[in-house]
Design an enzyme around this catalytic site. Structure first.
Site, PDB file in Angstrom:
ATOM      1  N   GLY A 114      -2.595 -13.734 -12.145  1.00  0.00           N
ATOM      2  CA  GLY A 114      -2.895 -14.851 -13.030  1.00  0.00           C
ATOM      3  C   GLY A 114      -1.644 -15.413 -13.694  1.00  0.00           C
ATOM      4  CB  ILE A 163       5.120 -11.527  -6.067  1.00  0.00           C
ATOM      5  CG1 ILE A 163       4.412 -12.135  -7.289  1.00  0.00           C
ATOM      6  CG2 ILE A 163       6.570 -11.864  -6.004  1.00  0.00           C
ATOM      7  CD1 ILE A 163       4.963 -11.664  -8.639  1.00  0.00           C
ATOM      8  N   GLY A 196      -0.328 -16.777 -10.238  1.00  0.00           N
ATOM      9  CA  GLY A 196      -0.725 -17.556 -11.408  1.00  0.00           C
ATOM     10  C   GLY A 196      -0.797 -19.051 -11.202  1.00  0.00           C
ATOM     11  N   GLY A 225      -4.836 -17.728  -5.956  1.00  0.00           N
ATOM     12  CA  GLY A 225      -5.562 -16.467  -6.025  1.00  0.00           C
ATOM     13  C   GLY A 225      -6.563 -16.421  -7.161  1.00  0.00           C
ATOM     14  CB  CYS A 251      -0.860   0.087   1.247  1.00  0.00           C
ATOM     15  SG  CYS A 251      -1.164  -1.440   2.074  1.00  0.00           S
TER      16      CYS A 251
HETATM   17  C1  FMN Z   1      -9.245  -9.253  -7.119  1.00  0.00           C
HETATM   18  C2  FMN Z   1      -7.969  -9.322  -6.326  1.00  0.00           C
HETATM   19  C3  FMN Z   1      -7.908  -8.717  -5.069  1.00  0.00           C
HETATM   20  C4  FMN Z   1      -6.722  -8.778  -4.323  1.00  0.00           C
HETATM   21  N1  FMN Z   1      -6.691  -8.217  -3.076  1.00  0.00           N
HETATM   22  C5  FMN Z   1      -5.566  -8.336  -2.316  1.00  0.00           C
HETATM   23  C6  FMN Z   1      -5.528  -7.844  -0.980  1.00  0.00           C
HETATM   24  O1  FMN Z   1      -6.512  -7.327  -0.450  1.00  0.00           O
HETATM   25  N2  FMN Z   1      -4.352  -7.982  -0.295  1.00  0.00           N
HETATM   26  C7  FMN Z   1      -3.234  -8.574  -0.819  1.00  0.00           C
HETATM   27  O2  FMN Z   1      -2.200  -8.677  -0.141  1.00  0.00           O
HETATM   28  N3  FMN Z   1      -3.255  -9.078  -2.090  1.00  0.00           N
HETATM   29  C8  FMN Z   1      -4.380  -8.979  -2.829  1.00  0.00           C
HETATM   30  N4  FMN Z   1      -4.400  -9.511  -4.094  1.00  0.00           N
HETATM   31  C9  FMN Z   1      -3.192 -10.163  -4.631  1.00  0.00           C
HETATM   32  C10 FMN Z   1      -3.244 -11.682  -4.451  1.00  0.00           C
HETATM   33  O3  FMN Z   1      -3.319 -12.033  -3.088  1.00  0.00           O
HETATM   34  C11 FMN Z   1      -2.007 -12.357  -5.101  1.00  0.00           C
HETATM   35  O4  FMN Z   1      -0.843 -11.892  -4.462  1.00  0.00           O
HETATM   36  C12 FMN Z   1      -1.882 -12.081  -6.590  1.00  0.00           C
HETATM   37  O5  FMN Z   1      -3.147 -11.990  -7.199  1.00  0.00           O
HETATM   38  C13 FMN Z   1      -1.045 -13.139  -7.308  1.00  0.00           C
HETATM   39  O6  FMN Z   1      -1.628 -14.417  -7.222  1.00  0.00           O
HETATM   40  P1  FMN Z   1      -2.624 -15.029  -8.356  1.00  0.00           P
HETATM   41  O7  FMN Z   1      -1.964 -14.772  -9.671  1.00  0.00           O
HETATM   42  O8  FMN Z   1      -2.785 -16.473  -8.006  1.00  0.00           O
HETATM   43  O9  FMN Z   1      -3.910 -14.264  -8.224  1.00  0.00           O
HETATM   44  C14 FMN Z   1      -5.579  -9.436  -4.863  1.00  0.00           C
HETATM   45  C15 FMN Z   1      -5.653 -10.036  -6.125  1.00  0.00           C
HETATM   46  C16 FMN Z   1      -6.830  -9.987  -6.856  1.00  0.00           C
HETATM   47  C17 FMN Z   1      -6.869 -10.653  -8.204  1.00  0.00           C
END
Ligand code: FMN
Length: 310
Positions: A218, A192, A246, A267, A131
């Site tokens: 993703g 990450i 992803g 995620g 943040c």
């Molecule tokens: C819709 C959405 C909301 C997310 N909100 C948060 C959050 O509130 N806090 C956080 O640390 N990461 C947040 N993330 C990041 C995910 O926790 C994760 O680090 C990131 O999406 C990579 O993983 P993935 O590719 O499997 O989604 C968010 C991701 C998405 C897609």
């Protein structure tokens, strides 16, 4: 062949390595209609701030090739609302909870953390350092070692459970930030968060997201995430890492473990398939049995490096 999938994260031990990525599972109640969320290693909840946040205006999500952009803006009920409603539900399920916390100042992080102290079921705190820091011209905490360390010091003083610093790959040298976070007292790292991205609708010539920029997640980001886990694990082999970015298939889970992760968060895949995390755990057990891997720890950091000529 029975396989041991227990995940060892230093002071934190989970029954299995499959957890949810913050923000992609809310607090779990929606997904519990599909399967028992208590079967997961842990639920990592959406980041919680001190005050409730409504988030950013729509459109807040957009599809991109092999991924997704989002600019949700940390929509959440605030720590008191979350403690009143979501935590009791999670406690009733008996699933280990890792609470993701966010804030725009060191004091905000510390206050949210203080309110989590001694809560049953909370096995860890994940500090979302991605943040912007209002005290420092809006710079993102996790882009700099010192402010990241300041937040971790304050949070580790406030709680008595393991603390994980969640970092961004949008930096030149993630290892220096990771080292500062560990030196400040974190148990481990979550790697990450989303990568900063942008998409433009060429017909309207407008950015696809109302916020203009958003976080890319993703399969598109997986090689970047695997690289970050690998680099941090090579530099600090004893530090527990929750790897993410992803993950969609069992091979993706194993890839993160080989790079050095001790647990893996799912995620974006939850949005396409609510059973994703559940099915990955079953698939991981089968994969390990098929490959003669008796213990999860045999995979951690076990990538075979190419032989280099002198
Ligand atoms: C819709 C959405 C909301 C997310 N909100 C948060 C959050 O509130 N806090 C956080 O640390 N990461 C947040 N993330 C990041 C995910 O926790 C994760 O680090 C990131 O999406 C990579 O993983 P993935 O590719 O499997 O989604 C968010 C991701 C998405 C897609």
């Amino acid at each position: 062949m029975t396989v041991d999938v227990r995940a060892d994260l230093g002071a934190l031990s989970l029954d299995n390595p499959i957890v949810t990525a913050s923000g992609c599972f809310a607090s779990g109640a929606e997904i519990d209609r599909f399967y028992d969320v208590a079967t997961l290693g842990a639920v990592v909840v959406k980041s919680i701030t001190l005050e409730p946040r409504e988030g950013l205006p729509p459109p807040r999500m957009a599809e991109t090739p092999s991924g997704m952009l989002n600019a949700i803006g940390l929509q959440n009920p605030g720590i008191d609302g979350w403690l009143a409603k979501d935590l009791p539900w999670l406690q009733g399920k008996g699933v280990p909870v890792i609470v993701s916390i966010a804030g725009t100042s060191v004091d905000e992080f510390a206050e949210v953390a203080r309110r989590l102290r001694g809560r049953a079921g909370v096995v860890g705190v994940e500090v979302n350092l991605s943040c912007p820091n209002v005290d420092h011209r809006g710079l993102v905490f996790a882009c700099h070692p010192e402010p990241s360390a300041d937040v971790i010091t304050a949070v580790t003083r406030a709680v008595d459970v393991p603390v994980f610093g969640k970092l961004t790959a949008d930096v030149t040298d993630i290892v220096s930030v990771a080292r500062a976070v560990i030196d400040a007292g974190a148990t481990g790292l979550s790697l990450i968060n989303t990568l900063l991205g942008m998409a433009i609708d060429v017909e309207s010539r407008r950015p696809t997201l109302a916020n203009v920029l958003g976080g890319l997640s993703g399969p598109a980001i997986r090689p970047v995430a695997v690289r970050n886990v690998f680099q941090v694990h090579q530099a600090m082999p004893d530090i527990p890492i929750i790897g993410m970015g992803g993950v969609r298939t069992v091979r993706d889970v194993v890839e993160f473990l080989l790079a050095g992760a001790s647990a893996v968060a799912v995620g974006t895949a939850n949005f396409a398939d609510p059973f994703a995390a559940h099915d990955l755990l079953a698939g991981l057990r089968t994969w390990m049995a098929d490959h003669g891997v008796a213990k999860l720890s045999e995979l951690r950091g076990a990538v075979q490096m190419p032989d280099r000529e002198a």
